[in-house]
Design a protein around this motif. Structure first.
Motif, PDB file in Angstrom:
ATOM      1  N   LEU A   6       0.717  -1.471   0.040  1.00 43.77           N
ATOM      2  CA  LEU A   6      -0.218   0.617  -0.130  1.00 43.77           C
ATOM      3  C   LEU A   6       1.201   1.469   0.201  1.00 43.77           C
ATOM      4  CD1 LEU A   6      -2.755  -1.224   2.542  1.00 43.77           C
ATOM      5  CD2 LEU A   6      -2.304  -1.055  -0.499  1.00 43.77           C
ATOM      6  N   TYR A   7       1.884   0.987   0.766  1.00 48.49           N
ATOM      7  CA  TYR A   7       3.148   2.012   0.711  1.00 48.49           C
ATOM      8  C   TYR A   7       4.066   2.142  -0.097  1.00 48.49           C
ATOM      9  CZ  TYR A   7       1.131   4.249   4.488  1.00 48.49           C
ATOM     10  OH  TYR A   7       0.078   4.662   5.708  1.00 48.49           O
ATOM     11  N   ARG A   8       4.840   3.486  -1.034  1.00 46.88           N
ATOM     12  CA  ARG A   8       5.938   2.777  -1.581  1.00 46.88           C
ATOM     13  C   ARG A   8       7.040   4.374  -1.201  1.00 46.88           C
ATOM     14  NH1 ARG A   8       3.361   3.798  -7.751  1.00 46.88           N
ATOM     15  NH2 ARG A   8       3.128   5.780  -7.552  1.00 46.88           N
ATOM     16  N   VAL A   9       8.362   3.366  -1.844  1.00 43.01           N
ATOM     17  CA  VAL A   9       9.809   4.312  -1.299  1.00 43.01           C
ATOM     18  C   VAL A   9       9.766   5.249  -2.364  1.00 43.01           C
ATOM     19  CG1 VAL A   9      11.861   4.702  -0.334  1.00 43.01           C
ATOM     20  CG2 VAL A   9      10.081   3.325   1.040  1.00 43.01           C
ATOM     21  N   GLY A  54       5.433   7.841   1.358  1.00 43.00           N
ATOM     22  CA  GLY A  54       3.967   7.922   1.506  1.00 43.00           C
ATOM     23  C   GLY A  54       2.926   7.193   0.810  1.00 43.00           C
ATOM     24  N   THR A  55       1.484   6.951   0.731  1.00 42.25           N
ATOM     25  CA  THR A  55       1.179   5.530   0.139  1.00 42.25           C
ATOM     26  C   THR A  55       1.163   6.284  -1.358  1.00 42.25           C
ATOM     27  OG1 THR A  55      -1.134   7.215  -0.257  1.00 42.25           O
ATOM     28  CG2 THR A  55      -1.092   5.760   2.124  1.00 42.25           C
ATOM     29  N   VAL A  56       0.713   4.804  -1.987  1.00 42.08           N
ATOM     30  CA  VAL A  56       0.687   4.899  -2.966  1.00 42.08           C
ATOM     31  C   VAL A  56      -0.429   6.266  -4.272  1.00 42.08           C
ATOM     32  CG1 VAL A  56      -0.283   3.853  -5.596  1.00 42.08           C
ATOM     33  CG2 VAL A  56       0.680   2.308  -3.744  1.00 42.08           C
ATOM     34  N   GLU A  57      -1.633   6.651  -3.879  1.00 43.13           N
ATOM     35  CA  GLU A  57      -2.181   7.971  -4.268  1.00 43.13           C
ATOM     36  C   GLU A  57      -1.143   8.920  -3.715  1.00 43.13           C
ATOM     37  OE1 GLU A  57      -5.881   9.840  -3.233  1.00 43.13           O
ATOM     38  OE2 GLU A  57      -5.836   8.370  -2.356  1.00 43.13           O
ATOM     39  N   GLN A  58      -0.259   9.261  -2.601  1.00 39.86           N
ATOM     40  CA  GLN A  58       0.264  10.179  -2.443  1.00 39.86           C
ATOM     41  C   GLN A  58       1.639  10.660  -2.761  1.00 39.86           C
ATOM     42  OE1 GLN A  58       0.689   9.065   1.824  1.00 39.86           O
ATOM     43  NE2 GLN A  58      -0.620  10.499   2.249  1.00 39.86           N
ATOM     44  N   THR A  59       1.968   9.311  -3.443  1.00 38.18           N
ATOM     45  CA  THR A  59       3.225   9.051  -4.423  1.00 38.18           C
ATOM     46  C   THR A  59       2.926   9.278  -5.935  1.00 38.18           C
ATOM     47  OG1 THR A  59       2.975   7.084  -4.148  1.00 38.18           O
ATOM     48  CG2 THR A  59       4.754   7.339  -3.034  1.00 38.18           C
ATOM     49  N   ASP A  60       1.856   9.147  -5.819  1.00 38.40           N
ATOM     50  CA  ASP A  60       1.855   9.016  -7.098  1.00 38.40           C
ATOM     51  C   ASP A  60       1.401  10.757  -7.724  1.00 38.40           C
ATOM     52  OD1 ASP A  60       2.089   7.220  -8.911  1.00 38.40           O
ATOM     53  OD2 ASP A  60       0.160   6.152  -8.030  1.00 38.40           O
ATOM     54  N   ILE A  79      11.779   3.612  -7.450  1.00 41.27           N
ATOM     55  CA  ILE A  79      10.239   3.073  -6.824  1.00 41.27           C
ATOM     56  C   ILE A  79       9.950   1.907  -6.344  1.00 41.27           C
ATOM     57  CG2 ILE A  79       8.382   2.776  -6.605  1.00 41.27           C
ATOM     58  CD1 ILE A  79       7.686   5.544  -8.943  1.00 41.27           C
ATOM     59  N   ASP A  80      10.143   1.915  -4.812  1.00 42.12           N
ATOM     60  CA  ASP A  80      10.281   0.709  -4.174  1.00 42.12           C
ATOM     61  C   ASP A  80       9.469   0.594  -3.198  1.00 42.12           C
ATOM     62  OD1 ASP A  80      12.321  -0.914  -4.171  1.00 42.12           O
ATOM     63  OD2 ASP A  80      13.656   0.367  -2.574  1.00 42.12           O
ATOM     64  N   GLU A  81       8.067  -0.857  -3.406  1.00 39.94           N
ATOM     65  CA  GLU A  81       7.068  -1.359  -3.069  1.00 39.94           C
ATOM     66  C   GLU A  81       7.705  -1.341  -1.220  1.00 39.94           C
ATOM     67  OE1 GLU A  81       5.277  -4.215  -4.605  1.00 39.94           O
ATOM     68  OE2 GLU A  81       3.912  -2.786  -6.489  1.00 39.94           O
ATOM     69  N   HIS A  82       6.368  -0.733   0.007  1.00 38.63           N
ATOM     70  CA  HIS A  82       6.719  -0.875   0.945  1.00 38.63           C
ATOM     71  C   HIS A  82       5.534  -0.967   1.844  1.00 38.63           C
ATOM     72  CE1 HIS A  82       9.446  -1.069   4.442  1.00 38.63           C
ATOM     73  NE2 HIS A  82       9.124   0.080   5.577  1.00 38.63           N
ATOM     74  N   ASP A  83       5.396  -1.426   3.277  1.00 37.83           N
ATOM     75  CA  ASP A  83       4.677  -2.145   3.470  1.00 37.83           C
ATOM     76  C   ASP A  83       3.867  -0.604   4.541  1.00 37.83           C
ATOM     77  OD1 ASP A  83       4.516  -4.806   3.451  1.00 37.83           O
ATOM     78  OD2 ASP A  83       6.061  -4.822   4.900  1.00 37.83           O
ATOM     79  N   GLY A  84       4.966  -0.041   4.831  1.00 41.97           N
ATOM     80  CA  GLY A  84       4.520   1.374   5.106  1.00 41.97           C
ATOM     81  C   GLY A  84       5.313   2.712   5.091  1.00 41.97           C
ATOM     82  N   HIS A  85       5.486   4.049   5.965  1.00 39.40           N
ATOM     83  CA  HIS A  85       6.034   4.417   5.811  1.00 39.40           C
ATOM     84  C   HIS A  85       7.551   4.273   6.052  1.00 39.40           C
ATOM     85  CE1 HIS A  85       4.171   8.437   4.614  1.00 39.40           C
ATOM     86  NE2 HIS A  85       3.124   8.407   5.422  1.00 39.40           N
TER      87      HIS A  85
END
Length: 303
Positions: A6-9, A54-60, A79-85
C-alpha cells in the motif's frame, strides 16, 4: 491472497542550477506537507536530492507535481514498494550542497561527469580483470554489502573522499575505473571530481545499486550482502541470483546482516550484530555503554 503493498518509497535526485533555492525549498515543503509525504529532501542552488515515502496515491500525486515542475520534470524516480512509511517525519531543507562534499571548488555534474553505464554494461565490466571497481559510499555501507571485487573506501563521510582518493588512487589515473553508490547521486560528483583531478577513464553505474538490483537481465548479480539504505528499513536485498552474507557481527565476527544503533543514546554507535549477540549484549555495542545507560536511567528516576 493480495500481496500488493500500500506504500511506496521514492528515491531521486537531479543536479540542476536553481536560482532561488530558498523559495523552491519553501514551496516544496508546503506541497509535500499537503500531500502527506514523509522523508528527507535537500534542495540547494545545485539541485535536489530526495527520498520519501507515502501511500501509492500520495506518491503518485508527488510524481505528478514533479512532472509539471519546470526544473524537475525529467527526474527519474526509483520506486520501492513497502508495507508502510519508511520515515517517521518529513524534512525539506535548504542546504549549501545536496550531498556534503566540501570540495572547495564548484563542480557541475550536469555539465561534466563520468560516463553513465547501464546495469548490463556495468555487469560486463565487473567481470573484467583490468577494471578498477570503486565503491562510492561510506565504509559502513560497504561492510553490509558491495559488488564483488570492489575497493572499500576508508571514509566515514562523503567529504573524506577527496583526500582518500589523492592518497590511494593517484597511481591509477590512466586505468579504467567504474564507480557505484546507492542511487547514483554520489557518483555524479565523485566522478566529476576524479575527472577534474586528471583521471582519464571514469564511469558510473546509472541509477546506482537500487536500479541494478531491479534490472530484469542482471538481477543484481555479483552484489554480495545487502544494500544499506538511509531510512527505517536500514537494509534491502539486491542479488536475485544468489545470496551471500558479507557482514560480520561486531561482537563475535560471525556472518550477520542486522544493523543497529547502540541502545545508549549518547553513544548511538551503529554496528552489525548477530541474533545471539544482540540478545546477549541487550542492544549495546560494549558493556560500558550498558553500564552508563543504566546509571543515566537511575539518575533520571531518582529525580
Amino acid at each position: 491472497m493480495n500481496t500488493e503493498k500500500l506504500y511506496r518509497v521514492l528515491l531521486y535526485y537531479k543536479y540542476v542550477d536553481i536560482k532561488n533555492p530558498e523559495e523552491v525549498t519553501q514551496e516544496h515543503k508546503e506541497v509535500c506537507t499537503k500531500i502527506g509525504l514523509k522523508g528527507r529532501i535537500h534542495i540547494s542552488k545545485e539541485g535536489i536530492n530526495g527520498t520519501c515515502s507515502g501511500t501509492v496515491e500520495q506518491t503518485d500525486q508527488y510524481i505528478e507535481y514533479m512532472r509539471n515542475h519546470p526544473l524537475f520534470h525529467d527526474i527519474f524516480f526509483k520506486i520501492d514498494e513497502h508495507d508502510g512509511h519508511a520515515f517517521k517525519k518529513l524534512h525539506v531543507r535548504h542546504r549549501p550542497e545536496i550531498v556534503t562534499w566540501r570540495l572547495g571548488k564548484e563542480l557541475k555534474p550536469h555539465e561534466k561527469t563520468g560516463t553513465h553505464l547501464s546495469p548490463k554494461e556495468f555487469n560486463e565490466l565487473l567481470k573484467k580483470e583490468d577494471v578498477i571497481v570503486l565503491d562510492g559510499r561510506n565504509d559502513y555501507e560497504y561492510d553490509l554489502g558491495h559488488f564483488r571485487g570492489a575497493i572499500r573506501p576508508e571514509v566515514e563521510t562523503t567529504k573524506d573522499f577527496p583526500k582518500w582518493i589523492q592518497e590511494n588512487l593517484g597511481q591509477y589515473k590512466d586505468k579504467k575505473i567504474i564507480t557505484y553508490c546507492t542511487g547514483g547521486i554520489r557518483c555524479e560528483m565523485l566522478t566529476a571530481y576524479m575527472l577534474e583531478e586528471g583521471f582519464q577513464d571514469v564511469s558510473q553505474l546509472d541509477g546506482g545499486i537500487v536500479t541494478y538490483g531491479k534490472d530484469p537481465e542482471v538481477k543484481g548479480e555479483l552484489f554480495d550482502g545487502k544494500l544499506y539504505v538511509f531510512d527505517e528499513r536500514i537494509s534491502v536485498p539486491v542479488n536475485q541470483v544468489e545470496e551471500v552474507v558479507v557482514g560480520k557481527c561486531y561482537h563475535c565476527g560471525t556472518p550477520a546482516e542486522k544493523y543497529i544503533n547502540c541502545k545508549y543514546d549518547i553513544c548511538h554507535h551503529q554496528h552489525i550484530v548477530c541474533p545471539e549477540c544482540d540478545e546477549q549484549h541487550h542492544g549495546y555495542c560494549k558493556p560500558e555503554c550498558e553500564e552508563k545507560d543504566r546509571e543515566l536511567q537511575a539518575s533520571k528516576n531518582n529525580n
